[in-house]
Write a protein that holds these residues in place. Structure first.
Motif, mmCIF file in Angstrom:
data_model
loop_
_atom_site.group_PDB
_atom_site.id
_atom_site.type_symbol
_atom_site.label_atom_id
_atom_site.label_comp_id
_atom_site.label_asym_id
_atom_site.label_seq_id
_atom_site.Cartn_x
_atom_site.Cartn_y
_atom_site.Cartn_z
ATOM 1 N N LEU A 1 0.790 -1.230 0.000
ATOM 2 C CA LEU A 1 0.000 0.000 0.000
ATOM 3 C C LEU A 1 0.829 1.291 0.000
ATOM 4 O O LEU A 1 0.467 2.236 -0.706
ATOM 5 N N LEU B 1 0.147 4.251 -2.698
ATOM 6 C CA LEU B 1 -0.217 5.603 -2.248
ATOM 7 C C LEU B 1 0.782 6.636 -2.735
ATOM 8 O O LEU B 1 0.407 7.785 -3.016
ATOM 9 N N THR B 2 2.042 6.249 -2.854
ATOM 10 C CA THR B 2 3.040 7.160 -3.429
ATOM 11 C C THR B 2 2.675 7.509 -4.870
ATOM 12 O O THR B 2 2.778 8.671 -5.297
ATOM 13 N N THR C 1 -0.194 9.890 -4.835
ATOM 14 C CA THR C 1 0.269 11.229 -4.465
ATOM 15 C C THR C 1 0.779 11.973 -5.691
ATOM 16 O O THR C 1 0.522 13.171 -5.868
ATOM 17 N N VAL D 1 -7.567 7.409 -3.359
ATOM 18 C CA VAL D 1 -6.902 7.506 -2.056
ATOM 19 C C VAL D 1 -7.872 7.073 -0.958
ATOM 20 O O VAL D 1 -7.516 6.295 -0.050
ATOM 21 N N PHE E 1 -8.245 3.293 -1.064
ATOM 22 C CA PHE E 1 -7.117 2.576 -0.475
ATOM 23 C C PHE E 1 -7.047 2.784 1.037
ATOM 24 O O PHE E 1 -6.564 1.922 1.770
ATOM 25 N N HIS E 2 -7.536 3.935 1.492
ATOM 26 C CA HIS E 2 -7.641 4.166 2.935
ATOM 27 C C HIS E 2 -8.576 3.119 3.552
ATOM 28 O O HIS E 2 -8.245 2.495 4.583
ATOM 29 N N SER F 1 -6.918 -0.241 3.670
ATOM 30 C CA SER F 1 -5.942 -0.397 4.753
ATOM 31 C C SER F 1 -6.623 -0.598 6.100
ATOM 32 O O SER F 1 -6.129 -1.327 6.959
ATOM 33 N N LEU G 1 -0.699 7.709 3.633
ATOM 34 C CA LEU G 1 -2.065 8.220 3.498
ATOM 35 C C LEU G 1 -2.100 9.734 3.727
ATOM 36 O O LEU G 1 -2.769 10.470 2.993
ATOM 37 N N ALA H 1 -0.749 11.488 0.686
ATOM 38 C CA ALA H 1 -1.660 11.406 -0.455
ATOM 39 C C ALA H 1 -2.832 12.375 -0.290
ATOM 40 O O ALA H 1 -3.193 13.104 -1.222
ATOM 41 N N TYR H 2 -3.444 12.393 0.894
ATOM 42 C CA TYR H 2 -4.554 13.319 1.133
ATOM 43 C C TYR H 2 -4.081 14.771 0.997
ATOM 44 O O TYR H 2 -4.791 15.620 0.439
#
Length: 499
Positions: A104, A108-109, A112, A122, A125-126, A129, A145, A148-149
């Motif tokens: 993950l 997430l990278t 981003t 995002v 995937f949150h 997780s 996370l 990314a947010y």
């Protein structure tokens, strides 16, 4: 089989690995040797050039393991095509694999880097997780996370992730600080930093780089000096990034001479360091120094970037150097191959408009290869206000029309237009602009100013007398006004009230 293993381990070029790949396919050994070939391909230098081949190889394997996906995801997420990482993730999920702590963060990278349009993914995937229990157990999943947010512009969600963390590291704090700084919430950044220190975490060099950025944007010289002093006192390495941040902070806080001394003493400088100093000169009204430093930069064989030219255009704007501004705008595109950004167009409009070339500035905006944003049009409108005359009425009408289409509820645009019409004694149009504001129930935003005294920033808002120091400040201003009136004017004609 042993011979093929040895060939794969000794292969040093992609053509050689392609040959081995072909041999493996014809011999039917892809299932057993494909994973080893994939790992060898990823380990080659300049892996970005070979990633498409590695991607195809992974997808051709009968049942690739999660470890293979995790091995390929990091370079793909950092590559010029991060969206491929999302495709890999979907492929592993369709294959019945469940992501782990090594999966993950890299996905997430990639998200981003794809921000801000990646926000729905995002959030997805949150949720992934949380359902998998990774968000609570693995700290760097939450760090990813947050980043990314933040990149998607949702700082509140990023801070919520931070607040809910059962365990934090210095990297977690730095990610939260960077999120605040990256979303222009610098005061909140300072508050989180104070909480970090109170909690007992020891800041590292990255922390101080972020704090220098916050101090620069807030104009808080005391905070910037403290961060600089902490790095010196702790004998941390003066990295290139930190040196650039220090130069930028002192420049933006007005201590440009100190910034220059630091700049000259830095053991290493890159294009960002040079650009920070050039922009610092420009923002402090030292246009000639900015242009001279640019010449030294060229002598040092450092290739300028978009920030360099933004600083040069700002310098030309404040100094009235129209011809030089045109030259730099041309060279940026045709000599250095830098595509102008909206900030460059706005700066060029300011170069022309600030020097009274309103028609040329308007023609420049109309001829832009991209649609001008409201900032560009407001820059031109501000120039019309600065050089208001009946000759600019036609331009003001056109600019007003465009701004009202783009920002129909922004009161500042109406105020500026009304002031321009008033200055050129076009009372009917001025009254009409104010009437539109009144009927639309739009209020003028109160003027605001800040001053730093004793290391504290004091904010003053027009019409607000609730500040504890308000009456004392007014008394001092009144005394200053009385003293100024006692002074004999050096040129009485200039002070005559023509009305």
């Amino acid at each position: 089989m042993a011979a093929l293993h040895a060939l794969i381990a000794g292969a040093a070029t992609v053509p050689h690995l392609r040959q081995i790949h072909a041999h493996i396919l014809t011999s039917g050994c892809l299932h057993s040797l494909g994973p080893k070939l994939l790992c060898r391909l990823i380990s080659l230098p300049c892996s970005n050039l070979h990633l498409p081949l590695a991607h195809r190889l992974l997808l051709s394997l009968p049942s690739p393991s999660l470890d293979l996906f995790n091995h390929l995801l990091p370079p793909v997420a950092a590559s010029p095509y991060p969206s491929s990482a999302i495709g890999l993730f979907l492929r592993l999920r369709r294959g019945g694999l469940r992501p782990n702590a090594h999966t993950l963060p890299h996905v997430l990278t990639a998200l981003t880097r794809l921000a801000p349009g990646s926000l729905p993914l995002v959030a997805s995937f949150h949720a992934e997780s949380v359902k998998g229990g990774l968000a609570c157990v693995v700290v760097y999943v939450r760090n990813a996370l947050m980043a990314a947010y933040s990149a998607c512009g949702h700082l509140e969600r990023a801070i919520q992730v931070f607040d809910e963390m059962p365990r934090r590291t210095v990297v977690s704090w730095n990610t939260a600080l960077t999120a605040c700084a990256g979303n222009d919430r610098h005061e909140r950044c300072v508050g989180i930093f104070a909480e970090m220190v109170e909690t007992g975490f020891v800041p590292d060099l990255t922390t101080f780089v972020v704090m220098l950025s916050a101090a620069a944007e807030l104009g808080n010289l005391a905070l910037g000096k403290w961060a600089h002093g902490q790095v010196v006192a702790r004998k941390l390495d003066m990295t290139l990034q930190f040196g650039t941040a220090v130069v930028n902070m002192y420049s933006k806080c007005g201590a440009v001479n100190y910034a220059l001394r630091l700049f000259e003493r830095l053991p290493a400088r890159n294009v960002w360091t040079w650009s920070a100093m050039i922009l610092g000169f420009a923002q402090n009204g030292l246009a000639q120094e900015a242009l001279e430093l640019f010449d030294k930069m060229n002598i040092s064989m450092v290739t300028p970037n978009h920030v360099t030219f933004l600083g040069l255009l700002c310098a030309c704007s404040h100094a009235g150097l129209v011809d030089e501004g045109r030259r730099f705008f041309y060279e940026m595109q045709h000599v250095y191959g830098i595509k102008p950004r909206m900030t460059h167009y706005s700066a060029m409009v300011d170069v022309l408009g600030r020097n009274g070339r309103l028609q040329e500035a308007y023609d420049f905006v109309v001829a832009m290869p991209i649609d001008a944003d409201p900032i560009v049009w407001r820059t031109l409108l501000s120039s019309c206000q600065q050089h208001s005359s009946k000759d600019c009425i036609e331009i003001v009408d056109k600019v007003q029309e465009r701004l009202l289409e783009m920002e129909p509820r922004r009161s500042g645009n109406y105020v500026m237009v009304a002031n321009i019409y008033s200055e050129i004694k076009s009372w009917d149009k001025a009254a009409m602009a104010r009437r539109v504001m009144r009927e639309g129930r739009m209020k003028k935003v109160a003027g605001e100013s800040c001053v730093e005294v004793g290391g504290r920033a004091h904010r003053f808002i027009a019409g607000d007398d609730s500040c504890p120091e308000f009456h004392g400040a007014c008394r001092i201003l009144h005394e200053l006004d009385l003293n100024m009136r006692k002074c004999e004017p050096t040129n009485p004609i200039l002070l005559t009230d023509v009305d």
